[in-house]
Scaffold this motif. Structure first.
Motif, PDB file in Angstrom:
ATOM      1  N   MET A 143      93.897 -30.051  25.554  1.00 30.82           N
ATOM      2  CA  MET A 143      92.913 -31.075  25.198  1.00 30.82           C
ATOM      3  C   MET A 143      91.504 -30.482  25.214  1.00 30.82           C
ATOM      4  SD  MET A 143      94.295 -34.211  27.585  1.00 30.82           S
ATOM      5  CE  MET A 143      93.109 -35.374  26.902  1.00 30.82           C
ATOM      6  N   PRO A 144      90.591 -31.007  24.393  1.00 36.40           N
ATOM      7  CA  PRO A 144      89.185 -30.624  24.525  1.00 36.40           C
ATOM      8  C   PRO A 144      88.703 -30.923  25.945  1.00 36.40           C
ATOM      9  CG  PRO A 144      89.543 -31.914  22.538  1.00 36.40           C
ATOM     10  CD  PRO A 144      90.808 -31.989  23.322  1.00 36.40           C
ATOM     11  N   LYS A 145      87.809 -30.092  26.464  1.00 35.50           N
ATOM     12  CA  LYS A 145      87.424 -30.194  27.873  1.00 35.50           C
ATOM     13  C   LYS A 145      86.858 -31.561  28.219  1.00 35.50           C
ATOM     14  CE  LYS A 145      85.188 -27.602  31.549  1.00 35.50           C
ATOM     15  NZ  LYS A 145      84.468 -26.369  31.918  1.00 35.50           N
ATOM     16  N   ARG A 146      85.980 -32.091  27.368  1.00 34.37           N
ATOM     17  CA  ARG A 146      85.377 -33.390  27.665  1.00 34.37           C
ATOM     18  C   ARG A 146      86.443 -34.487  27.720  1.00 34.37           C
ATOM     19  NH1 ARG A 146      80.088 -35.340  24.473  1.00 34.37           N
ATOM     20  NH2 ARG A 146      79.300 -33.567  25.705  1.00 34.37           N
ATOM     21  N   ALA A 147      87.383 -34.449  26.784  1.00 35.42           N
ATOM     22  CA  ALA A 147      88.470 -35.439  26.775  1.00 35.42           C
ATOM     23  C   ALA A 147      89.353 -35.289  28.005  1.00 35.42           C
ATOM     24  CB  ALA A 147      89.304 -35.283  25.497  1.00 35.42           C
ATOM     25  N   ALA A 148      89.589 -34.031  28.417  1.00 34.73           N
ATOM     26  CA  ALA A 148      90.425 -33.775  29.586  1.00 34.73           C
ATOM     27  C   ALA A 148      89.762 -34.287  30.860  1.00 34.73           C
ATOM     28  CB  ALA A 148      90.712 -32.277  29.699  1.00 34.73           C
ATOM     29  N   VAL A 149      88.443 -34.107  30.967  1.00 35.14           N
ATOM     30  CA  VAL A 149      87.713 -34.605  32.129  1.00 35.14           C
ATOM     31  C   VAL A 149      87.776 -36.138  32.169  1.00 35.14           C
ATOM     32  CG1 VAL A 149      85.405 -34.888  33.125  1.00 35.14           C
ATOM     33  CG2 VAL A 149      86.155 -32.639  32.321  1.00 35.14           C
ATOM     34  N   HIS A 150      87.563 -36.767  31.020  1.00 35.86           N
ATOM     35  CA  HIS A 150      87.628 -38.230  30.942  1.00 35.86           C
ATOM     36  C   HIS A 150      89.012 -38.727  31.317  1.00 35.86           C
ATOM     37  CE1 HIS A 150      88.127 -42.124  28.778  1.00 35.86           C
ATOM     38  NE2 HIS A 150      86.911 -42.333  29.258  1.00 35.86           N
ATOM     39  N   LYS A 151      90.032 -38.064  30.807  1.00 36.24           N
ATOM     40  CA  LYS A 151      91.402 -38.468  31.109  1.00 36.24           C
ATOM     41  C   LYS A 151      91.697 -38.334  32.594  1.00 36.24           C
ATOM     42  CE  LYS A 151      96.171 -37.061  30.761  1.00 36.24           C
ATOM     43  NZ  LYS A 151      97.148 -36.105  30.245  1.00 36.24           N
ATOM     44  N   SER A 152      91.256 -37.229  33.198  1.00 36.17           N
ATOM     45  CA  SER A 152      91.526 -36.978  34.615  1.00 36.17           C
ATOM     46  C   SER A 152      90.918 -38.060  35.486  1.00 36.17           C
ATOM     47  CB  SER A 152      90.967 -35.609  35.021  1.00 36.17           C
ATOM     48  OG  SER A 152      91.557 -34.577  34.269  1.00 36.17           O
ATOM     49  N   ILE A 153      89.686 -38.429  35.191  1.00 35.67           N
ATOM     50  CA  ILE A 153      89.002 -39.448  35.993  1.00 35.67           C
ATOM     51  C   ILE A 153      89.640 -40.818  35.788  1.00 35.67           C
ATOM     52  CG2 ILE A 153      86.820 -40.673  36.331  1.00 35.67           C
ATOM     53  CD1 ILE A 153      85.398 -38.051  35.563  1.00 35.67           C
ATOM     54  N   MET A 154      89.853 -41.184  34.529  1.00 35.69           N
ATOM     55  CA  MET A 154      90.400 -42.515  34.235  1.00 35.69           C
ATOM     56  C   MET A 154      91.825 -42.661  34.764  1.00 35.69           C
ATOM     57  SD  MET A 154      87.960 -44.145  32.969  1.00 35.69           S
ATOM     58  CE  MET A 154      88.901 -45.624  32.552  1.00 35.69           C
ATOM     59  N   ARG A 155      92.650 -41.630  34.555  1.00 34.19           N
ATOM     60  CA  ARG A 155      94.030 -41.738  35.020  1.00 34.19           C
ATOM     61  C   ARG A 155      94.091 -41.766  36.545  1.00 34.19           C
ATOM     62  NH1 ARG A 155      99.329 -38.009  34.935  1.00 34.19           N
ATOM     63  NH2 ARG A 155     100.833 -39.709  34.879  1.00 34.19           N
ATOM     64  N   GLY A 156      93.242 -40.968  37.193  1.00 28.05           N
ATOM     65  CA  GLY A 156      93.214 -40.981  38.649  1.00 28.05           C
ATOM     66  C   GLY A 156      92.870 -42.355  39.186  1.00 28.05           C
ATOM     67  N   PHE A 157      91.813 -42.972  38.637  1.00 27.11           N
ATOM     68  CA  PHE A 157      91.418 -44.305  39.088  1.00 27.11           C
ATOM     69  C   PHE A 157      92.485 -45.343  38.768  1.00 27.11           C
ATOM     70  CE2 PHE A 157      86.902 -42.845  39.360  1.00 27.11           C
ATOM     71  CZ  PHE A 157      86.679 -43.275  40.664  1.00 27.11           C
ATOM     72  N   LYS A 158      93.142 -45.216  37.621  1.00 24.27           N
ATOM     73  CA  LYS A 158      94.190 -46.173  37.263  1.00 24.27           C
ATOM     74  C   LYS A 158      95.339 -46.128  38.257  1.00 24.27           C
ATOM     75  CE  LYS A 158      94.813 -45.186  32.833  1.00 24.27           C
ATOM     76  NZ  LYS A 158      95.428 -45.252  31.482  1.00 24.27           N
ATOM     77  N   ILE A 159      95.752 -44.920  38.631  1.00 22.27           N
ATOM     78  CA  ILE A 159      96.860 -44.786  39.580  1.00 22.27           C
ATOM     79  C   ILE A 159      96.466 -45.363  40.944  1.00 22.27           C
ATOM     80  CG2 ILE A 159      98.338 -43.153  40.807  1.00 22.27           C
ATOM     81  CD1 ILE A 159      98.180 -41.326  38.357  1.00 22.27           C
ATOM     82  N   ILE A 160      95.222 -45.114  41.371  1.00 26.38           N
ATOM     83  CA  ILE A 160      94.741 -45.656  42.642  1.00 26.38           C
ATOM     84  C   ILE A 160      94.752 -47.185  42.619  1.00 26.38           C
ATOM     85  CG2 ILE A 160      92.720 -45.888  44.144  1.00 26.38           C
ATOM     86  CD1 ILE A 160      91.983 -42.996  43.265  1.00 26.38           C
ATOM     87  N   ILE A 161      94.210 -47.764  41.537  1.00 30.12           N
ATOM     88  CA  ILE A 161      94.141 -49.229  41.434  1.00 30.12           C
ATOM     89  C   ILE A 161      95.539 -49.838  41.374  1.00 30.12           C
ATOM     90  CG2 ILE A 161      93.438 -51.126  39.919  1.00 30.12           C
ATOM     91  CD1 ILE A 161      90.990 -49.335  39.163  1.00 30.12           C
ATOM     92  N   VAL A 162      96.428 -49.203  40.594  1.00 29.23           N
ATOM     93  CA  VAL A 162      97.805 -49.707  40.511  1.00 29.23           C
ATOM     94  C   VAL A 162      98.469 -49.651  41.885  1.00 29.23           C
ATOM     95  CG1 VAL A 162     100.113 -49.197  39.613  1.00 29.23           C
ATOM     96  CG2 VAL A 162      98.156 -49.209  38.067  1.00 29.23           C
ATOM     97  N   GLY A 163      98.198 -48.573  42.651  1.00 26.47           N
ATOM     98  CA  GLY A 163      98.778 -48.455  43.985  1.00 26.47           C
ATOM     99  C   GLY A 163      98.362 -49.590  44.899  1.00 26.47           C
ATOM    100  N   ILE A 164      97.075 -49.936  44.883  1.00 23.95           N
ATOM    101  CA  ILE A 164      96.594 -51.031  45.734  1.00 23.95           C
ATOM    102  C   ILE A 164      97.123 -52.379  45.231  1.00 23.95           C
ATOM    103  CG2 ILE A 164      94.523 -52.245  46.532  1.00 23.95           C
ATOM    104  CD1 ILE A 164      93.049 -49.536  46.362  1.00 23.95           C
ATOM    105  N   LEU A 165      97.122 -52.574  43.902  1.00 28.24           N
ATOM    106  CA  LEU A 165      97.665 -53.816  43.336  1.00 28.24           C
ATOM    107  C   LEU A 165      99.148 -53.971  43.654  1.00 28.24           C
ATOM    108  CD1 LEU A 165      95.995 -54.050  39.808  1.00 28.24           C
ATOM    109  CD2 LEU A 165      95.665 -55.593  41.738  1.00 28.24           C
ATOM    110  N   LEU A 166      99.870 -52.865  43.639  1.00 28.25           N
ATOM    111  CA  LEU A 166     101.302 -52.892  43.934  1.00 28.25           C
ATOM    112  C   LEU A 166     101.546 -53.399  45.355  1.00 28.25           C
ATOM    113  CD1 LEU A 166     103.941 -52.034  42.433  1.00 28.25           C
ATOM    114  CD2 LEU A 166     103.811 -49.894  43.713  1.00 28.25           C
ATOM    115  N   THR A 167     100.748 -52.900  46.299  1.00 31.82           N
ATOM    116  CA  THR A 167     100.866 -53.358  47.678  1.00 31.82           C
ATOM    117  C   THR A 167     100.555 -54.850  47.780  1.00 31.82           C
ATOM    118  OG1 THR A 167     100.189 -51.168  48.461  1.00 31.82           O
ATOM    119  CG2 THR A 167     100.070 -52.971  50.038  1.00 31.82           C
ATOM    120  N   TRP A 168      99.536 -55.287  47.047  1.00 34.48           N
ATOM    121  CA  TRP A 168      99.146 -56.697  47.074  1.00 34.48           C
ATOM    122  C   TRP A 168     100.233 -57.591  46.484  1.00 34.48           C
ATOM    123  CZ3 TRP A 168      97.369 -59.919  42.828  1.00 34.48           C
ATOM    124  CH2 TRP A 168      96.839 -61.145  43.248  1.00 34.48           C
TER     125      TRP A 168
END
Length: 382
Positions: A83-108
């Motif tokens: 992936m282009p570097k800028r797209a890869a950085v965006h993906k890394s941040i967004m996917r990381g936050f999505k997994i974190i949010i899903v984890g907390i929502l899953l517990t809830w």
């Protein structure tokens, strides 16, 4: 033609001619085994190898989650490098936050299944866990990998992270099993005891979280090791025999390193110690080397194993989330005065075999859910 909203999160691996079957199989096997390990019926009714070690030491159950973190790093290296570097950085941040949010929502949501009134008790909602650790470690490891490349700089970062973490544990009584452990103290200060996991020690529970905030540091190093191994595989895809040899050597060296440091820095999953990182990454790398040899070089196929593993490997986190909610749901089912897991376990003797049969039953239910997605090549991204 409108593109499908469902597509793989590893775009470089979707080309079937270039896809390494071993990666899908190992990713799927680790998720299926995580479901097995997490769904034993009672600590007194499970095989010892399916039970986590209380503190220092290593069991088969302790190998499963770190193996998934390792293979996540391997897969991320394939994905990010194309992936282009800028797209890869965006993906890394967004996917990381999505997994974190899903984890907390899953517990809830799981709390809501156990009792609707629990949905409003936000003051006791756990803010850590498996998915939160995956999201944090994936995001920071990916950003480090993108910033520094795949060379010696990454190795030095791994060494520095593990060395600093070890010094913190040594200086601040980090190796003791108590609420005064530095990991527990940081968690209590940052998120509060009411938002933490309470670890069972004998007949009591203490405020200690095995997925604590501080122990994410070695988790990041863990994923980075997986990324370096993924880079090794990518560079050697034209000569898989040599790649398998190199990966086997790396795996063996890491295992030796882990057990060499064990007397000084005990192998401990709860603390995610450097010796634990080395030993489990070494075991995962060796397992991946064996699967590469079997599936991608020798083209050996075991249909009853490979296809189910690929079903889980295509949508690993989605099926893990489903299994988490399924577990909460089945404990609410009552049959003849017994909750369903106990009732099902009794059908197979109510002992270790009954507990294992119940966990395999949940795996089969998850397999049935994932099979239509696999047949239609639908990948739901997190």
């Amino acid at each position: 033609m409108t593109p499908s909203p469902f597509r793989t999160s590893e775009p470089d691996m979707t080309n079937q001619q270039n896809r390494l079957l071993s990666l899908d199989v190992m990713r799927g096997l680790t998720i299926a085994l995580m479901i097995v390990v997490n769904n034993q019926v009672g600590s007194g009714r499970m095989f010892p190898f399916l039970n986590h070690v209380l503190w220092d030491g290593l069991s088969f159950a302790d190998l499963v989650f770190p193996s998934f973190m390792f293979i996540m790093g391997v897969s991320a290296a394939f994905s990010l490098n194309k992936m282009p570097k800028r797209a890869a950085v965006h993906k890394s941040i967004m996917r990381g936050f999505k997994i974190i949010i899903v984890g907390i929502l899953l517990t809830w949501i799981a709390r809501g299944i156990s009792g609707v009134e629990n949905l409003l008790e936000f003051d006791t909602l756990r803010l850590t866990g498996v998915l939160v650790r995956l999201g944090v470690c994936y995001m920071f490891a990916s950003l480090i990998y993108l910033a520094l490349g795949s060379g010696k700089k990454i190795i030095w970062v791994i060494v520095c992270i593990l060395l600093i973490y070890t010094l913190i544990l040594i200086i601040f009584d980090g190796f003791q099993l108590s609420e005064d452990n530095i990991i527990a103290r940081i968690d209590r200060w940052a998120i509060g005891c009411e938002h933490m996991y309470h670890k069972r020690v004998g007949d009591t529970r203490i405020c200690f979280d095995p997925e604590g905030l501080l122990s994410n540091l070695p988790g990041i190093a863990h994923v980075l090791i997986g990324m370096l191994c993924g880079n090794l595989i990518m560079k050697g895809k034209q000569d898989l025999w040599k790649t398998v040899s190199k990966l086997s050597l790396v795996g063996g060296a890491l295992i030796i390193l882990g057990f060499f440091f064990n007397p000084m820095v005990p192998i401990n999953k709860n603390l995610w110690t450097p010796s634990f990182v080395f030993a489990t990454c070494g075991g995962a790398a060796t397992t991946l080397a064996i699967l590469l040899w079997m599936l991608d070089i020798r083209k050996m196929r075991v249909p009853w194993l490979v296809k189910p593993a690929c079903v889980f490997g295509l949508n690993p986190l989605v099926l893990y989330c489903f299994s988490y909610l399924l577990e909460e749901f089945v404990w609410k089912i009552n049959i003849n005065g017994q909750c369903f897991p106990d009732w099902f376990s009794m059908l197979f003797g109510g002992n270790e075999f009954g507990s294992l049969a119940y966990s395999i039953f949940l795996v089969l239910v998850c397999l049935a859910v994932g099979l239509p997605l696999y047949m239609k090549k639908i990948v739901i991204k997190l």
